[in-house]
Motif scaffolding. Structure first.
Motif, PDB file in Angstrom:
ATOM      1  N   SER A  65      37.516  42.450  36.075  1.00  0.00           N
ATOM      2  CA  SER A  65      38.526  41.996  37.030  1.00  0.00           C
ATOM      3  C   SER A  65      39.448  43.152  37.352  1.00  0.00           C
ATOM      4  O   SER A  65      39.974  43.819  36.460  1.00  0.00           O
ATOM      5  CB  SER A  65      39.326  40.827  36.453  1.00  0.00           C
ATOM      6  OG  SER A  65      40.263  40.341  37.388  1.00  0.00           O
ATOM      7  N   GLY A  66      39.613  43.413  38.614  1.00  0.00           N
ATOM      8  CA  GLY A  66      40.486  44.503  39.028  1.00  0.00           C
ATOM      9  C   GLY A  66      40.407  44.708  40.524  1.00  0.00           C
ATOM     10  O   GLY A  66      39.765  43.937  41.250  1.00  0.00           O
ATOM     11  N   PHE A  67      41.050  45.750  40.976  1.00  0.00           N
ATOM     12  CA  PHE A  67      41.081  46.033  42.405  1.00  0.00           C
ATOM     13  C   PHE A  67      39.996  47.033  42.770  1.00  0.00           C
ATOM     14  O   PHE A  67      39.768  48.013  42.060  1.00  0.00           O
ATOM     15  CB  PHE A  67      42.447  46.575  42.812  1.00  0.00           C
ATOM     16  CG  PHE A  67      43.519  45.522  42.863  1.00  0.00           C
ATOM     17  CD1 PHE A  67      43.683  44.740  43.993  1.00  0.00           C
ATOM     18  CD2 PHE A  67      44.334  45.305  41.768  1.00  0.00           C
ATOM     19  CE1 PHE A  67      44.645  43.756  44.041  1.00  0.00           C
ATOM     20  CE2 PHE A  67      45.322  44.323  41.802  1.00  0.00           C
ATOM     21  CZ  PHE A  67      45.474  43.544  42.939  1.00  0.00           C
ATOM     22  N   ALA A  68      39.316  46.752  43.868  1.00  0.00           N
ATOM     23  CA  ALA A  68      38.304  47.658  44.390  1.00  0.00           C
ATOM     24  C   ALA A  68      38.781  48.197  45.734  1.00  0.00           C
ATOM     25  O   ALA A  68      39.495  47.518  46.481  1.00  0.00           O
ATOM     26  CB  ALA A  68      36.972  46.943  44.556  1.00  0.00           C
ATOM     27  N   LEU A  69      38.400  49.434  46.017  1.00  0.00           N
ATOM     28  CA  LEU A  69      38.717  50.044  47.304  1.00  0.00           C
ATOM     29  C   LEU A  69      37.588  49.742  48.271  1.00  0.00           C
ATOM     30  O   LEU A  69      36.439  50.114  48.031  1.00  0.00           O
ATOM     31  CB  LEU A  69      38.893  51.552  47.130  1.00  0.00           C
ATOM     32  CG  LEU A  69      40.066  51.986  46.246  1.00  0.00           C
ATOM     33  CD1 LEU A  69      39.992  53.479  45.957  1.00  0.00           C
ATOM     34  CD2 LEU A  69      41.401  51.635  46.880  1.00  0.00           C
ATOM     35  N   VAL A  70      37.876  49.035  49.351  1.00  0.00           N
ATOM     36  CA  VAL A  70      36.842  48.593  50.281  1.00  0.00           C
ATOM     37  C   VAL A  70      37.268  48.912  51.710  1.00  0.00           C
ATOM     38  O   VAL A  70      38.464  49.025  52.014  1.00  0.00           O
ATOM     39  CB  VAL A  70      36.589  47.075  50.143  1.00  0.00           C
ATOM     40  CG1 VAL A  70      36.076  46.742  48.762  1.00  0.00           C
ATOM     41  CG2 VAL A  70      37.862  46.285  50.434  1.00  0.00           C
ATOM     42  N   PRO A  71      36.289  49.077  52.613  1.00  0.00           N
ATOM     43  CA  PRO A  71      36.637  49.303  54.029  1.00  0.00           C
ATOM     44  C   PRO A  71      37.156  48.032  54.676  1.00  0.00           C
ATOM     45  O   PRO A  71      36.715  46.927  54.349  1.00  0.00           O
ATOM     46  CB  PRO A  71      35.300  49.740  54.645  1.00  0.00           C
ATOM     47  CG  PRO A  71      34.253  49.177  53.751  1.00  0.00           C
ATOM     48  CD  PRO A  71      34.844  49.166  52.367  1.00  0.00           C
ATOM     49  N   ASN A  72      38.095  48.183  55.572  1.00  0.00           N
ATOM     50  CA  ASN A  72      38.700  47.060  56.276  1.00  0.00           C
ATOM     51  C   ASN A  72      38.523  47.277  57.772  1.00  0.00           C
ATOM     52  O   ASN A  72      38.957  48.291  58.312  1.00  0.00           O
ATOM     53  CB  ASN A  72      40.184  46.957  55.927  1.00  0.00           C
ATOM     54  CG  ASN A  72      40.855  45.802  56.640  1.00  0.00           C
ATOM     55  OD1 ASN A  72      40.345  44.696  56.642  1.00  0.00           O
ATOM     56  ND2 ASN A  72      41.998  46.067  57.239  1.00  0.00           N
ATOM     57  N   LEU A  73      37.863  46.324  58.440  1.00  0.00           N
ATOM     58  CA  LEU A  73      37.630  46.428  59.880  1.00  0.00           C
ATOM     59  C   LEU A  73      38.838  45.889  60.630  1.00  0.00           C
ATOM     60  O   LEU A  73      39.315  44.789  60.360  1.00  0.00           O
ATOM     61  CB  LEU A  73      36.379  45.655  60.276  1.00  0.00           C
ATOM     62  CG  LEU A  73      35.069  46.111  59.628  1.00  0.00           C
ATOM     63  CD1 LEU A  73      33.906  45.313  60.173  1.00  0.00           C
ATOM     64  CD2 LEU A  73      34.844  47.593  59.819  1.00  0.00           C
TER      65      LEU A  73
END
Length: 371
Positions: free
Chosen positions: A82-90
């Protein structure tokens, strides 16, 4: 299995082996045999069919079965990352213009406009976005249609952005080395209007596509659940997020499996109150897995007035919406219900009456709980 029972269990005869001076055969001399007993072999200790019940093979030994069973006498937890992931945002859809410097009207021509593209991107800690192992697309004369097909479903750098199709000479811009931003052109997205314009030396062609701008964001990400176990009760946390894992304590499976089915029945008389400030509440002697409450006629099924069916196993300590039927019709009303340990609470969140909340003045209601 039967023990071997003989007259002389420890009696043996020593017989010298022919041709030797100091080698003997030991021959049992049990006397009278009362019971042959069970012959100790693989079949008697662990049949192949029994091993298969535990997911074991024909080469496993009885101790492997004990190991299999023993783990269910340990403490078990389930956990997931459980944690934060860096993901692309459209971002919002925008019209982007892809332009190529078309065929020359005279003389030779070498295309110099390039676009760097990739099917995936990396989002960095500062939320900037870069392409992963990008390829280079060189726009070629009379090839704008095939160029756009290559870019569909891809991320790519774009150095010039306009909101409509318009003529303009981008010159010898190299998109490999001067990326200004990242955009995404979805697969199957329609292409817009195509424009062309002639100059003294070149024909310019531009075509609009509905691409989306791409930025980075942090997103809470939970992985799949896995099970861990230990003979140490304090080997893992019982709940919460620790060192990147979310934990839930499950107990000892053997102890949980032998708990008897518990049933509780009872009744209460309604007081007429209802609504968020007057929830109904029942505390049971155990944590219920199934809970049913209704008025006399509803429970008997003669009228079907009010009857609640709830599965609190899916409920937590915050109120969740539960649906139920009114008056035997297809009209559906809603209430909110929660479970805190062995206590079940509920209330209606619409304009009604105590009866709508199964709390009509002077009405007797009956409940059933299974856990």
């Amino acid at each position: 299995m039967d023990d071997r029972n003989v007259q002389y269990p420890n009696r043996f005869q020593l017989t010298k082996v022919d041709g030797t001076d100091d080698i003997y055969e030991i021959i049992p001399a049990p006397g009278k045999v009362y019971t042959e007993g069970t012959f100790i072999n693989k079949f008697a200790l662990l049949k192949d069919t029994t091993a298969a019940l535990f997911g074991l093979g024909v080469d496993n030994v009885p101790d492997d079965v004990l190991v299999f069973l023993g783990k269910y006498n340990q403490y078990w937890w389930k956990r997931r990352t459980s944690g934060f992931a860096l993901v692309p945002n459209l971002g919002a859809e925008q019209i982007q213009c892809v332009e190529w410097q078309g065929r020359p009207n005279s003389g030779s021509y070498t295309p110099t406009n390039h676009i760097r593209y990739s099917p995936t991107v990396t989002v960095h800690e500062d939320l900037s976005v870069t392409l992963n192992n990008p390829q280079v697309l060189t726009f070629t004369p009379n090839g704008i249609g095939s160029n756009l097909q290559v870019l569909q479903g891809k991320y790519f750098y774009l150095t010039k952005q306009v909101n409509s199709v318009a003529h303009g000479n981008w010159g010898n811009i190299d998109y490999k080395t001067t990326p200004a931003n990242v955009i995404y052109y979805a697969s199957g997205a329609p292409t817009g209007k195509q424009n062309s314009a002639d100059s003294e030396d070149y024909t310019y062609v531009a075509k609009a596509i509905p691409a989306k701008t791409v930025t980075g964001k942090k997103e809470l990400h939970d992985g799949p659940w896995e099970y861990v176990r230990s003979s140490n009760r304090n080997a893992y946390p019982d709940s919460g997020i620790h060192d990147g894992y979310e934990y839930q304590f499950l107990g000892i499976p053997f102890e949980n499996s032998v708990l008897p089915l518990r049933v509780e029945t009872g009744s209460y008389v309604g007081t007429g109150t209802y609504g968020i400030n007057n929830p109904c509440s029942l505390t049971l002697p155990f944590e219920p897995k199934l809970f049913i409450v209704g008025d006399t006629d509803g429970c008997k099924g003669t009228k079907g007035n009010y009857l609640y069916f709830a599965l609190p196993i899916f409920l937590g300590d915050t109120y969740e919406k539960i649906s139920w039927k009114y008056g035997g019709t297809t009209a559906t009303q809603y209430t909110l219900m929660k479970r805190e340990g062995s206590t079940i609470s509920w209330y209606i969140n619409f304009t009604g009456s105590g009866s709508d909340q199964l709390n009509g003045t002077g009405t007797t209601y009956y409940y059933y709980a299974i856990g």
